[in-house]
Design an enzyme around this catalytic site. Structure first.
Site, PDB file in Angstrom:
ATOM      1  N   THR A   1       0.888  -1.285   0.154  1.00 19.83           N
ATOM      2  CA  THR A   1       0.068  -0.015   0.400  1.00 19.83           C
ATOM      3  C   THR A   1       1.171   1.337   0.118  1.00 19.83           C
ATOM      4  OG1 THR A   1      -1.358  -0.508   0.994  1.00 19.83           O
ATOM      5  CG2 THR A   1      -1.627   1.388   1.085  1.00 19.83           C
TER       6      THR A   1
ATOM      7  N   ASP B   1       8.799  -5.997 -14.146  1.00 21.34           N
ATOM      8  CA  ASP B   1       6.973  -5.012 -14.158  1.00 21.34           C
ATOM      9  C   ASP B   1       6.876  -4.501 -15.013  1.00 21.34           C
ATOM     10  OD1 ASP B   1       4.185  -6.316 -13.481  1.00 21.34           O
ATOM     11  OD2 ASP B   1       4.292  -5.155 -11.302  1.00 21.34           O
TER      12      ASP B   1
END
Length: 662
Positions: free
Chosen positions: A31, A146
């Site tokens: 987060t 990624d």
């Protein structure tokens, strides 16, 4: 009714320094929060791993934190304007966190969701800044793994707003974080594909390997999505999407947006080749090709005309008139220029020329004075030439000069490959060796990059060595039933051939009693193994024939329906006596079986010595010493005048000798 769960981290103080003020985004692994660095009084972004991720690596938490820390230090050294800077790292309540630069703007994913797709100029401007950031990471030995729109941040331009994306600054985030987690976490399948499947390179799907060309592929997919508004593949399950990258070529963007120029099709095709060796070797090489494509589009734009409708008020009916103006490339501010781009276009300089006042008026006046003289113009021209040469040489070095061709090492022995790599200054690493039916042990069977592929000078080449032809021992299935033995042999990749069945006195019917080749013999996969199965104990037992005469032995065997096979040998046993047999007595055989008999020829003959003319008693003593019985005739005190058998006769041992004494 909406139910909101309170975030316990909001308002908390991390490491006595970072006060969390709000939550920005929540991903699958971590987060991101906004926080205030109370020591430096600045706003930062704080990314903290989810507790679930920490539980997943609880057994290896020490190793994970060590890798996470090392990765954070490596990322922190990437001082590049297009990389989200990393300021700090640590743990809070047992959870690893990173403190990063806070970028005011939106992700590329948010922009694509709003605008669907971008025009080519905007897409290439964003791609070039992405590749500049990724190329810096590649030079530092990092692979992003990624690359996707969610990890591309588009910052607001200093002028405010994000209407023209060409003037925006692009920053790439999450360098190395996926790599750190992958190196520390284990999943049930033994491998973890952290890259998003819509952008995953084929080699990550097939064998989990990642190198700079993996990021090149993902960047090509991001460009495809910016140009077309969609990714090339979709499916019901992530694994279906992933395998489409392996099995299919990425289509040309112009098949979805026909107005796109061929240069963009070529650029996407180069970046998304399924074979990694066919792609640019890293983001720096792809950046050179992207800038070339951008320049090609710009040159085409110089001759593009813009048509606008002008109404002539003096004409009774409005007639459209074409006013032609050349399209000029969009100016980029100095803080967002890419390497090698000019500060202003010619149109920008003309606009500046009509502005006599402002912050740049004195600089403009100095420029006019400098250019008013011939010597000043010569100096400026020389400076421009020198700077151009420096820029050209720098671009050549980073784009071409620092690269060379990978040497061909396949089919060499390990020692030969190491010697040749050392000559070229390359570093060798070795992957998992494999069996090869044609290559001898420790021979190079593959290399990455492939022979003649582009590689950075002094780069690393991965070699796969041969274990030689695969061989393994024949498993021991003796005493097992035929069904179990056949299953075990076939699982060992062997071919079972059933031989003739045989009687066996010790093993029941239906079990394996012999293998050909024998147990433990080294064979290759697919070898044929002949299996002999027991028929159980034979119906007849062989009698004991040792000590009997051959005549009696023959009769006994014939009564049982067995066949005698006789072999005669010298023996001290009486002639024609059976001295050995095979099979032994009690062995089971079937009717008609052969029984081998060893028969005595009797003891070998001995030579009779001469005793004629010897005193009678001396002759008797000599003959008896050689086991001859002696029969004396006439006068025992006399001299031997004849003997029978005669001297030098060959007679059986123990033959009686008669001597006549007078």
């Amino acid at each position: 009714m909406d139910i909101q769960v309170a975030d316990t981290l909001l308002g908390s103080l991390v490491d006595g320094r970072y006060r969390i003020s709000g939550r920005v985004a929540r991903g699958g692994m971590a987060t991101v929060y906004t926080a205030t660095d109370e020591r430096l009084d600045r706003t930062v972004a704080l990314k903290i791993i989810h507790p679930s991720q920490a539980r997943d690596v609880q057994q290896q938490l020490g190793r994970f934190l060590e890798r996470f820390t090392d990765e954070a230090k490596t990322i922190a050294r990437l001082t590049h304007p297009n990389v989200v800077a990393v300021y700090d790292q640590g743990t809070h309540a047992g959870l690893p966190y990173l403190v990063m630069e806070y970028v005011r703007g939106r992700t590329l994913r948010d922009i694509l969701a709003e605008r669907h797709r971008l025009n080519p100029d905007e897409a290439l401007a964003i791609l070039e800044q992405m590749l500049a950031a990724i190329a810096a990471a590649h030079r530092a030995g990092l692979v992003h793994r990624d690359v996707k729109p969610e990890n591309v941040l588009v910052a607001e331009a200093p002028s405010g707003g994000m209407g023209n994306l060409v003037d925006s600054v692009v920053k790439v985030a999450d360098f190395g974080l996926a790599q750190a987690v992958e190196a520390s976490a284990d999943d049930e399948a033994g491998s973890q594909l952290l890259a998003t499947v819509a952008y995953v390179a084929p080699e990550l799907v097939t064998d989990g390997r990642a190198d700079p060309r993996t990021d090149v592929y993902s960047a090509g997919i991001v460009l495809f999505e910016m140009l077309t508004g969609r990714v090339p593949y979709d499916g019901d399950r992530p694994v279906d999407v992933a395998w489409q990258h392996v099995d299919r070529d990425v289509p040309a963007p112009s098949t979805l947006v026909p107005t796109l120029p061929p240069a963009l099709d070529r650029l996407v095709s180069r970046a998304t080749r399924r074979d990694p060796a066919a792609r640019p070797t890293d983001a720096g090489m792809l950046l050179v090709e992207a800038q070339a494509a951008h320049e090609e589009l710009g040159n085409a734009g110089d001759s593009t005309t813009v048509l606008r409708r002008v109404t002539d008020a003096t004409m009774p009916i409005a007639q459209p008139t074409m006013v032609v103006s050349a399209l000029q490339p969009t100016d980029r501010p100095s803080w967002s220029r890419l390497h090698g781009q000019p500060t202003q276009s010619r149109a920008g300089r003309r606009r500046a020329a009509v502005q006599p006042s402002g912050p740049g008026a004195q600089l403009r006046e100095f420029w006019d004075q400098l250019m008013s003289g011939g010597r000043g113009r010569t100096a400026v021209a020389a400076s421009i030439v020198v700077l151009g040469l420096i820029a050209a040489l720098t671009g050549w070095w980073f784009g071409v000069g620092r690269y060379t061709d990978a040497p061909g090492l396949v089919n060499m022995s390990k020692a030969q490959a190491e010697a040749k790599a050392a000559q070229g200054g390359f570093t060798l690493v070795y992957g998992q060796p494999r069996y090869d039916a044609k290559a001898a042990k420790d021979t190079v069977v593959s290399q990455d990059p492939a022979s003649s592929a582009r590689i950075v000078r002094g780069g690393t080449i991965t070699l796969i060595l041969s274990l030689g032809p695969e061989r393994f021992p024949v498993p021991d299935v003796m005493g097992k039933t035929l069904e179990l033995a056949q299953l075990e042999l076939e699982q060992a990749n062997l071919v079972v051939v059933q031989g003739p069945q045989k009687y066996d006195d010790n093993l029941p019917a239906g079990v394996v009693i012999a293998l050909d080749p024998k147990v433990g013999t080294e064979v290759k996969p697919g070898a044929k193994i002949t299996v002999t199965v027991s028929k159980g104990r034979a119906p007849l037992s062989v009698p004991n024939l040792v000590g009997k005469s051959i005549t009696d032995a023959r009769a006994a065997l014939q009564r049982l329906g067995l066949v005698p096979v006789e072999t005669y040998k010298d023996s001290d046993k009486p002639k024609d006596q059976v001295i050995g047999q095979s099979p032994e007595d009690g062995a089971g055989v079937e009717k008609g079986a052969e029984v081998k008999l060893e028969v005595s020829k009797g003891p070998p003959p001995v030579v009779v010595p001469r005793v004629v003319d010897m005193p009678c008693m001396d002759a008797k003593a000599l003959l008896e010493s050689q086991n001859f019985p002696v029969n004396i005739q006439f006068n025992p005190a006399g001299t031997v005048r004849f003997q029978n058998p005669n001297e030098n006769s060959q007679v059986p041992p123990g033959t009686p000798i008669t001597i006549g004494c007078i």
